[in-house]
Design an enzyme around this catalytic site. Structure first.
Site, PDB file in Angstrom:
ATOM      1  N   LYS A 180       1.641   5.344   8.017  1.00  0.00           N
ATOM      2  CA  LYS A 180       0.332   4.684   7.943  1.00  0.00           C
ATOM      3  C   LYS A 180      -0.498   4.974   9.212  1.00  0.00           C
ATOM      4  O   LYS A 180      -0.033   5.650  10.103  1.00  0.00           O
ATOM      5  CB  LYS A 180       0.522   3.179   7.715  1.00  0.00           C
ATOM      6  CG  LYS A 180       1.396   2.841   6.482  1.00  0.00           C
ATOM      7  CD  LYS A 180       0.725   3.184   5.174  1.00  0.00           C
ATOM      8  CE  LYS A 180       1.667   3.243   3.992  1.00  0.00           C
ATOM      9  NZ  LYS A 180       2.242   2.006   3.533  1.00  0.00           N
TER      10      LYS A 180
HETATM   11  C1  LIG Z   1       3.055   1.278   2.475  1.00  0.00           C
HETATM   12  C2  LIG Z   1       2.520   0.452   1.380  1.00  0.00           C
HETATM   13  C3  LIG Z   1       3.028  -0.817   1.075  1.00  0.00           C
HETATM   14  C4  LIG Z   1       4.275  -1.379   1.682  1.00  0.00           C
HETATM   15  O1  LIG Z   1       4.341  -1.353   3.049  1.00  0.00           O
HETATM   16  P1  LIG Z   1       5.761  -1.356   3.801  1.00  0.00           P
HETATM   17  O2  LIG Z   1       5.350  -1.605   5.222  1.00  0.00           O
HETATM   18  O3  LIG Z   1       6.379  -0.034   3.593  1.00  0.00           O
HETATM   19  O4  LIG Z   1       6.567  -2.471   3.250  1.00  0.00           O
HETATM   20  C5  LIG Z   1       2.402  -1.559   0.092  1.00  0.00           C
HETATM   21  N1  LIG Z   1       1.342  -1.089  -0.584  1.00  0.00           N
HETATM   22  C6  LIG Z   1       0.839   0.138  -0.343  1.00  0.00           C
HETATM   23  C7  LIG Z   1      -0.321   0.622  -1.140  1.00  0.00           C
HETATM   24  C8  LIG Z   1       1.423   0.948   0.629  1.00  0.00           C
HETATM   25  O5  LIG Z   1       0.951   2.180   0.833  1.00  0.00           O
END
Ligand SMILES: *Cc1c(COP(=O)(O)O)cnc(C)c1O
Length: 378
Positions: A180
């Site tokens: 991210k």
């Molecule tokens: C990455 C992501 C999540 C979950 O995040 P984590 O930190 O991996 O638990 C949820 N929704 C979307 C759209 C994501 O890209």
């Protein structure tokens, strides 16, 4: 292999983490609140609540809204499974809405058609970093007296009509997974202007206990109360120190992502068989993902073949996402089936995500584009 996404960590980040390791508080310490306040200030909300992952943040948001068995929450079919799973964690039922074929964002008309007396909330996903159509969604949720939640895990730094991602819904959820925009290893955040929700979420992330260890230490008391069933969704000070250091680099990270996109767009401008998913005029896109749609029928190769050829040549392509209602768990438990969300299913067959992350060099972008074009235009 050039990965589709990865972290960008420097010496400053490492120093921030090692300083916490030498301090008194590894978790529930001062860095948590410091990160929350810096994050709230960055997006422009009153409150930010930090938790152990984006998934924990989604679950915490569902708890804050009081989602329980019998409740329905509308989610887009084109998303990561956690967007729907969080509704199930609370015993509620995710209802899958279709997406717009040009943006892959939840379709407000579909949302409206799925609202009934059991509907409690809508979760919009800012797919790839493009904010959903919050003005239209807000009109619909207000008219029906239900909550609007943003799964903004892709859209830190994005803007919608001059408003920041993170301020666009009642509760806005972020993830700090390494792919991210900024990372804490694992981590998540919920931003909101509603202090009442923030209080409920701080309770939920700490076993449903009224005070945390740091607060008790400060006031010199041992007494606490469990007032509701919560989880241990706490994030550590080690992670928050990393998050604070990463947050400072957001302007650079965004610039870098946008430069990569501009370069890809130019290199792909003349391709007949490949179409980048383009942003609408009224948004500033954060480009967590660079997604292209390919007419595989026209090129005479399947996506599996293209995917394999690119992976073999060192390009870490990926697919975001398999529509959630097609996963075996949802078919088994909710009785969803192919055909439920035709646009999401059609676009799923065409999409590929190409590598994009701040540390990519121009030469790497050129290499990805060249190999991509060679595979599909030959
Ligand atoms: C990455 C992501 C999540 C979950 O995040 P984590 O930190 O991996 O638990 C949820 N929704 C979307 C759209 C994501 O890209």
């Amino acid at each position: 292999m050039i990965p589709y996404g990865r972290q960008s960590i420097d010496e400053e980040d490492i120093l921030a983490v090692t300083q916490v390791l030498r301090s008194d508080w590894l978790t529930t310490g001062p860095k948590v609140e410091e990160f929350e306040q810096a994050f709230a200030q960055y997006v422009g909300t009153k409150e930010a609540v930090a938790v152990s992952s984006g998934t924990a943040a989604l679950h915490t948001a569902m708890y804050a809204l009081g989602i329980r068995p019998g409740d329905e929450v509308i989610v887009p079919a084109m998303t990561f499974a956690a967007t729907a799973n969080c509704v199930m964690f609370q015993g509620g039922t995710p209802i899958f809405a279709g997406v717009h074929p040009e943006t892959l964002l939840i379709d407000p008309e579909q949302v409206e058609s799925k609202i009934n007396s059991r509907t409690r909330a809508v979760i919009a996903v800012d797919y790839a970093g493009h904010p959903a159509d919050y003005d239209r969604l807000r009109t619909i949720t207000d008219k029906n007296g239900i909550a609007l939640v943003a799964d903004a895990c892709h859209s830190l730094g994005a803007r919608y009509k001059d408003r920041n991602a993170g301020t666009l819904a009642d509760l806005n959820v972020f993830s700090f997974h390494p792919v991210k925009h900024i990372t804490t290893g694992e981590g998540g955040m919920i931003t909101t202007d509603h202090s009442k929700f923030a209080g409920r979420m701080r309770l939920f992330r700490n076993h449903g206990i009224t005070t945390d260890h740091y607060q008790r230490e400060a006031t010199g008391t041992w007494y606490y109360e469990v007032v509701d069933l919560g989880f241990n969704y706490r994030i550590t000070d080690i992670q928050c120190a990393l998050g604070l250091s990463q947050l400072k680099k957001m302007p650079d990270f965004l610039t870098k992502r946008r430069q990569i996109v501009a370069r890809y767009d130019k290199l792909f401008a003349n391709s007949q068989n490949l179409r980048p998913i383009k942003p609408k005029e009224n948004v500033s896109h954060a480009f967590h993902l660079y997604v292209i749609a390919i007419e595989f029928d026209a090129i005479g190769k399947t996506r599996e073949q293209v995917f394999k050829l690119l992976r073999q040549s060192g390009i870490g392509v990926n697919v975001h996402y398999i529509p959630v209602h097609l996963h075996p768990y949802y078919q088994k438990v909710l009785g969803t089936a192919p055909g439920d969300c035709p646009t999401a299913e059609m676009m799923y067959k065409k999409i590929l995500s190409l590598p994009i992350h701040p540390k990519m060099t121009e030469a790497q972008v050129d290499e990805v584009a060249e190999k991509m074009l060679r595979v599909i235009d030959q």
